[in-house]
Write an enzyme that holds these catalytic residues in place. Structure first.
Site, PDB file in Angstrom:
ATOM      1  N   HIS A 144     -29.169  37.723   4.453  1.00 46.18           N
ATOM      2  CA  HIS A 144     -27.742  37.403   3.564  1.00 46.18           C
ATOM      3  C   HIS A 144     -26.646  37.801   3.087  1.00 46.18           C
ATOM      4  O   HIS A 144     -27.271  38.213   2.367  1.00 46.18           O
ATOM      5  CB  HIS A 144     -28.215  35.078   3.762  1.00 46.18           C
ATOM      6  CG  HIS A 144     -28.601  35.003   2.197  1.00 46.18           C
ATOM      7  ND1 HIS A 144     -29.641  35.526   2.066  1.00 46.18           N
ATOM      8  CD2 HIS A 144     -27.990  35.562   1.100  1.00 46.18           C
ATOM      9  CE1 HIS A 144     -30.383  35.093   0.413  1.00 46.18           C
ATOM     10  NE2 HIS A 144     -28.809  35.156   0.031  1.00 46.18           N
ATOM     11  N   HIS A 147     -23.995  42.567  -1.367  1.00 45.58           N
ATOM     12  CA  HIS A 147     -25.036  42.957  -0.891  1.00 45.58           C
ATOM     13  C   HIS A 147     -26.249  42.012  -0.407  1.00 45.58           C
ATOM     14  O   HIS A 147     -25.648  40.547  -0.307  1.00 45.58           O
ATOM     15  CB  HIS A 147     -26.197  43.450  -1.794  1.00 45.58           C
ATOM     16  CG  HIS A 147     -26.208  42.823  -2.635  1.00 45.58           C
ATOM     17  ND1 HIS A 147     -25.766  42.040  -3.424  1.00 45.58           N
ATOM     18  CD2 HIS A 147     -27.818  41.918  -2.696  1.00 45.58           C
ATOM     19  CE1 HIS A 147     -26.508  40.958  -4.613  1.00 45.58           C
ATOM     20  NE2 HIS A 147     -28.114  41.119  -3.785  1.00 45.58           N
TER      21      HIS A 147
END
Length: 179
Positions: A37, A121
């Site tokens: 995620h 990220h």
């Protein structure tokens, strides 16, 4: 008390490609692909009352239309003491606006500001006692890939169990972006 954070889910096909970067790195605790995620805002451990306030506040998120994101390369947090290997997300104006909106809304309900700079990220591995040389070799071998793009049409509130990190994460609430 649930531990909450907001984020973006990673499509299965992208998660599969990222999962091919796993393995061959001493000291790495690899994240399961179903738990990949992009964290937008860590909320932390909150009681049910605060969780309800968070859910309500996030209804007022920035009027951001669906947008595309690009994963461009592998990176590392921690410098000479590496602590995480990640796939970097290229920041876009809609992504930054969405994250900043959530930061403002969550401060209004009483949460402390998140003191960390937003670096979009996908964490691939948590690192422990991984040498910078081994990590450099891994990135040299596994780090090259064609940029991957995916569409974002919602963000979610995830909960996680009390653990060292890495999941499992459960979607508690989803918020569609403006169409």
């Amino acid at each position: 008390m649930p531990r909450l954070f907001t984020g973006l889910q990673i499509p299965e096909d992208i998660a599969f490609v990222l999962s091919l970067k796993r393995g061959g790195l001493s000291g790495a605790r690899w994240i399961d692909p179903e738990n990949y995620h992009v964290t937008l805002r860590y909320i932390g451990d909150v009681d049910q009352r605060m969780a309800a306030e968070v859910y309500d506040a996030l209804e007022m998120h920035a009027d951001v239309e669906p947008f595309d994101l690009t994963i461009s390369h592998l990176g590392v947090f921690g410098g000479n003491k590496p602590r995480a290997l990640y796939a970097a997300i290229e920041p876009t104006e809609p992504l930054v606006r969405l994250q900043a909106s959530q930061e403002r809304l969550l401060q209004r309900v009483g949460l402390n500001p998140d003191g960390r700079k937003f670096i979009p990220h996908v964490t691939l591995a948590r690192l422990r006692d991984t040498s910078p040389a081994d990590l450099a070799r891994h990135i040299a071998q596994a780090g090259h890939f064609a940029p991957m793009q995916f569409s974002v049409d919602e963000f979610v509130v995830f909960s996680s169990r009390d653990s060292v990190g890495g999941g499992p994460y459960i979607v508690e609430q989803d918020y569609p972006l403006a169409a």
